[in-house]
Scaffold this active site. Sequence first.
Site, short mmCIF file in Angstrom:
data_model
loop_
_atom_site.label_atom_id
_atom_site.label_comp_id
_atom_site.label_asym_id
_atom_site.label_seq_id
_atom_site.Cartn_x
_atom_site.Cartn_y
_atom_site.Cartn_z
N TYR A 121 0.84 -1.20 0.00
CA TYR A 121 0.00 0.00 0.00
C TYR A 121 0.88 1.25 0.00
O TYR A 121 2.04 1.23 0.40
CB TYR A 121 -0.96 0.01 1.20
N CYS A 122 0.29 2.36 -0.47
CA CYS A 122 0.93 3.67 -0.45
C CYS A 122 -0.17 4.73 -0.37
O CYS A 122 -1.32 4.40 -0.11
CB CYS A 122 1.83 3.87 -1.67
N THR A 123 0.15 5.98 -0.62
CA THR A 123 -0.82 7.06 -0.42
C THR A 123 -2.01 6.96 -1.38
O THR A 123 -3.16 6.96 -0.95
CB THR A 123 -0.15 8.43 -0.58
N GLY B 231 -1.77 4.84 -4.47
CA GLY B 231 -1.69 3.63 -5.29
C GLY B 231 -0.58 3.61 -6.31
O GLY B 231 -0.21 2.54 -6.79
N ILE C 163 -4.15 4.56 0.51
CA ILE C 163 -4.69 4.93 1.83
C ILE C 163 -5.88 5.88 1.70
O ILE C 163 -6.86 5.76 2.43
CB ILE C 163 -3.59 5.58 2.67
#
Length: 328
Positions: A174-176, A178, A203
């Site tokens: 996961y990241c901010t 995508g 997220i």
Amino acid sequence: MDYRILLYYCYAPIVDMEAYRDEHHLFCVENNIRGRIIVSSEGLNGTVSGLKEDCDKYMDYVRSDPRFADTEFKVDKHHEHAFAKINVRAKEEIVHSGLRHINPRTKTGKHLEPNEFKALKDAEDVVILDVRSNYEHELGHFKNAIRLDIDNFRDFPEKVKELAHLKSKKVLTYCTGGIKCEKASAFLLEQGFEDVYQLHGGIIKYGMEAGGEDFEGKCYVFDNRLAVDVNTVNPKVISNCFVCGTASDRMVNCANPECNVHVPICPSCGWELEGACSESCKNHPKKRPYNGTGYYQKNTNGYNPYKGLFQKPNAEKIKSALYGKSPS
């Protein structure tokens, strides 16, 4: 809340990225869109702000191009512009990774929608992997997530060597928003990881659609909000004031522009040090005035958003693309 903040990316080939950069820039100027956009031969990556109607026009403009028709926008409400100006740059990658050989259109981890991620994340054979940088995951991250010690995403490929023992696990990245997961998950597959997933929309989308459950702390964002709340189910503060060590998720840029470190500082220490991260920075001759926010609008230095656009060789092409003919 008349304004909107858009976060998006799209992997799609752009043959003449300099020409498209100029066209894109001009559209933003003409429609009062501000923010940061990267144009690359591999696609688009942007976070912008504007009035709702202007953002609607911008989304229509991007999607009207067949190359970007499937672009997904994460849309948040705000009370003002989140940026001072528009900055559209042509770069080698839409997010710097050094993994130019990977095309997420043909190879990437399996996308999980927020509720799918939520349902899978606590399974026994699953590990959750945060692919963001230190300053991001120190402010907020998923409970039990593996967090790599990296200062920039380009350090990710080297750090993957430390995860070799997890190759047989289900890995949920996961990241901010995508975008980093597109290449991070593909690289994991390339390195022999057997079952790799990514949180679609990152997220931000997880907070919007799944309540942000088990995301602890705040999410670092790349606009003047600095950090946003994600979890409305079981929120928790995990970061500490850089000065006194008390629990705080209030992100501040040090008032000393030559330091400018971006760290959590509680309101009390913020006022005591006048927005600085230390006594030496407080006494620095170039220290900026502190207004309680810890955010300092960059000096636009006479910024002219039109500068140079119509003097370039492709000026007529830019005008024609937007207006159908050259404007008078």
